[in-house]
Design a protein around this motif. Structure first.
Motif, PDB file in Angstrom:
ATOM      1  N   TRP A   1       2.190   1.881  -3.543  1.00 30.31           N
ATOM      2  CA  TRP A   1       1.195   2.385  -4.495  1.00 30.31           C
ATOM      3  C   TRP A   1       0.867   3.865  -4.265  1.00 30.31           C
ATOM      4  O   TRP A   1       0.544   4.581  -5.206  1.00 30.31           O
ATOM      5  CB  TRP A   1      -0.087   1.551  -4.417  1.00 30.31           C
ATOM      6  CG  TRP A   1      -0.027   0.280  -5.218  1.00 30.31           C
ATOM      7  CD1 TRP A   1      -0.086  -0.996  -4.742  1.00 30.31           C
ATOM      8  CD2 TRP A   1       0.125   0.174  -6.638  1.00 30.31           C
ATOM      9  NE1 TRP A   1       0.018  -1.901  -5.768  1.00 30.31           N
ATOM     10  CE2 TRP A   1       0.141  -1.211  -6.949  1.00 30.31           C
ATOM     11  CE3 TRP A   1       0.246   1.089  -7.672  1.00 30.31           C
ATOM     12  CZ2 TRP A   1       0.276  -1.682  -8.256  1.00 30.31           C
ATOM     13  CZ3 TRP A   1       0.380   0.624  -8.974  1.00 30.31           C
ATOM     14  CH2 TRP A   1       0.402  -0.747  -9.256  1.00 30.31           C
ATOM     15  N   LYS A   2       0.988   4.345  -3.062  1.00 28.90           N
ATOM     16  CA  LYS A   2       0.681   5.744  -2.784  1.00 28.90           C
ATOM     17  C   LYS A   2       1.615   6.697  -3.519  1.00 28.90           C
ATOM     18  O   LYS A   2       1.256   7.851  -3.786  1.00 28.90           O
ATOM     19  CB  LYS A   2       0.763   6.000  -1.272  1.00 28.90           C
ATOM     20  CG  LYS A   2      -0.407   5.415  -0.489  1.00 28.90           C
ATOM     21  CD  LYS A   2      -0.262   5.701   0.999  1.00 28.90           C
ATOM     22  CE  LYS A   2      -1.430   5.095   1.772  1.00 28.90           C
ATOM     23  NZ  LYS A   2      -1.302   5.337   3.241  1.00 28.90           N
ATOM     24  N   SER A   3       2.806   6.228  -3.861  1.00 27.72           N
ATOM     25  CA  SER A   3       3.765   7.077  -4.561  1.00 27.72           C
ATOM     26  C   SER A   3       3.812   6.818  -6.066  1.00 27.72           C
ATOM     27  O   SER A   3       4.671   7.347  -6.760  1.00 27.72           O
ATOM     28  CB  SER A   3       5.169   6.880  -3.962  1.00 27.72           C
ATOM     29  OG  SER A   3       5.571   5.525  -4.056  1.00 27.72           O
TER      30      SER A   3
ATOM     31  N   SER B   1       0.826  -1.213   0.000  1.00 29.64           N
ATOM     32  CA  SER B   1       0.000   0.000   0.000  1.00 29.64           C
ATOM     33  C   SER B   1       0.857   1.258   0.000  1.00 29.64           C
ATOM     34  O   SER B   1       0.546   2.251  -0.684  1.00 29.64           O
ATOM     35  CB  SER B   1      -0.919   0.010   1.224  1.00 29.64           C
ATOM     36  OG  SER B   1      -1.802  -1.079   1.190  1.00 29.64           O
ATOM     37  N   ILE B   2       1.947   1.223   0.742  1.00 27.01           N
ATOM     38  CA  ILE B   2       2.854   2.375   0.789  1.00 27.01           C
ATOM     39  C   ILE B   2       3.457   2.650  -0.576  1.00 27.01           C
ATOM     40  O   ILE B   2       3.572   3.802  -1.017  1.00 27.01           O
ATOM     41  CB  ILE B   2       3.956   2.130   1.839  1.00 27.01           C
ATOM     42  CG1 ILE B   2       3.345   2.074   3.236  1.00 27.01           C
ATOM     43  CG2 ILE B   2       5.030   3.204   1.764  1.00 27.01           C
ATOM     44  CD1 ILE B   2       4.312   1.625   4.314  1.00 27.01           C
TER      45      ILE B   2
ATOM     46  N   SER C   1      -9.396   1.714  -5.413  1.00 28.53           N
ATOM     47  CA  SER C   1      -8.617   1.492  -4.194  1.00 28.53           C
ATOM     48  C   SER C   1      -8.548   0.020  -3.795  1.00 28.53           C
ATOM     49  O   SER C   1      -7.537  -0.452  -3.269  1.00 28.53           O
ATOM     50  CB  SER C   1      -9.201   2.313  -3.037  1.00 28.53           C
ATOM     51  OG  SER C   1     -10.561   1.963  -2.814  1.00 28.53           O
TER      52      SER C   1
END
Length: 414
Positions: free
Chosen positions: A341-343, A338-339, A352
């Motif tokens: 994909w946020k960037s 998840s971390i 989502s």
């Protein structure tokens, strides 16, 4: 004659008869000995002929193994393997025949199995989710006994989930099966057509509930193979030698930038100007593949190693994409995915719920002609909006490796 003279004559007569009998036995023994010597010599010549003919088999086997195909090896085993032999040839049933005809005559033959290491236009060790309309021109594994071909559209380890339609079309390019005749068709048992079968565009089907079978929704062109590992088959080397493998590639670091001249798309396209094989380390957001789409039609390999991948594009790529994540990578740990994909800039185009488990997301009809390999065990691959994949091995600069082996039970050495 007196008594003593008669006694000497009797002794001489008996002795002569014994000598004659001994001579007869000796002559008979020598005749049998000569026969045994002749048999031994014939057996030696027969075994010499046998081993010479067997050498022809091994020569033919080595020639095919070295060339990787029957057609490519034919000049070698016809000419080079005939040294001291009358004939070495491969018949229509894939038997190598070797004939010796000099001091003795001997013909021996043994059948070979020749097949691609791994076939499939799409190969996936991750769970594969297909959303939209998918038309796949498959690879070919072998000929079916009905005269058509055993086509392989998708080879997968765990699950293929189709939310829309999946259609397997006739092969259109160069395939793995050497004896494929262009224009040939897939056997009806190897021709999936989920849209026609379901009569419902909104169909949501999974290989968990519809195991590929001759009469099922998914036909035999979808192959569940829980043990397959494409790495060695594709790179022709073991994972332990990955550092040596990478020496043949232009190695770059991935990028998650949305700036044109810093994007992974741009960096990859620049690397392809140096070599036709590019190896990306880490996460790679290919954005709209603007630069990849502008490359020439020279066969290419794009490997993305130990990173997540995003594509938000409807375009073409004349090459093959290989996505590899080591099973021990920290990508699968805790919230690491998840971390990451946020960037990723393209993540704003994805729902989502897809981001929570996917390591490769493609939104749009992006078509790599050489196929796609998702070597991401324990991962999840999501393709959205569909594609028309016209698979051909010609888009892969690495020729498909071949496995050649003797067929067990085809040779009786007695």
């Amino acid at each position: 004659m007196n008594k003593h003279q008669q006694s000497g004559m009797t002794t001489l007569l008996i002795t002569s008869m014994l000598l004659i009998v001994a001579l007869l036995f000796s002559l008979a023994s020598y005749k049998n000995l000569f026969y045994q010597i002749k048999r031994t010599q014939n057996e030696v010549l027969a075994r010499q002929a046998h081993w010479a003919a067997e050498g022809g088999l091994e020569c033919g086997f080595a020639a095919i193994q070295d060339a990787g195909s029957i057609s490519g090896a034919r000049p070698t085993y016809i000419d080079d393997c005939k040294t001291s032999l009358k004939l070495v040839y491969l018949d229509a049933d894939n038997y190598i025949n070797s004939e010796y005809a000099d001091i003795s005559n001997k013909i021996i033959k043994k059948k070979i199995n020749l097949s691609s290491s791994i076939t499939g236009a799409i190969q996936s060790r991750s769970d594969l989710r297909l959303v939209g309309s998918y038309s796949i021109s498959p690879d070919v594994e072998d000929i079916h006994n009905d005269g058509d071909y055993k086509c392989i559209a998708i080879r997968f380890s765990n699950e293929v989930k189709v939310e829309g339609s999946l259609i397997s079309t006739p092969p259109k390019g160069k395939v793995s099966y050497d004896n494929f005749i262009p224009g040939g068709n897939c056997s009806k048992l190897y021709k999936t057509h989920t849209y026609e079968s379901s009569k419902n565009w909104d169909i949501n089907q999974s290989t968990y509930t519809n195991e590929p079978s001759e009469n099922g929704l998914f036909k035999m062109d979808l192959v569940r193979d829980t043990l397959f590992d494409p790495f060695e088959s594709f790179f022709n080397d073991k994972f332990e030698n990955i550092d040596n493998i990478k020496k043949d590639y232009e190695v770059i670091s991935g990028s998650k930038s949305n700036k044109r001249d810093e994007s992974c798309d741009y960096l990859v396209s620049e690397a392809f100007k140096l070599k036709d094989k590019v190896w990306v380390e880490g996460d790679c957001d290919l954005l709209d593949t603007y630069y990849l789409n502008s490359l020439n039609n020279t066969a290419k390999i794009l490997v993305i190693n130990n990173g997540i991948v995003a594509i938000n594009s409807s375009s073409s790529f004349y090459g093959i994409i290989y996505h590899y994540i080591n099973k021990d990578s920290n990508i699968y740990e805790n919230n690491e995915l998840s971390i990451r994909w946020k960037s990723m800039p393209s993540a704003v185009h994805f729902e989502s719920n897809i981001l929570t488990k996917s390591v490769f997301i493609q939104n749009g009809s992006f078509n790599p002609s050489g196929g796609m390999i998702f070597d991401t065990l324990n991962g999840h691959t999501t393709l959205i909006s569909g594609m028309t994949l016209n698979f051909t091995n010609e888009a892969n600069p690495n020729p498909p490796s071949k496995k050649i082996s003797w067929q067990q039970g085809s040779w009786h050495d007695f």
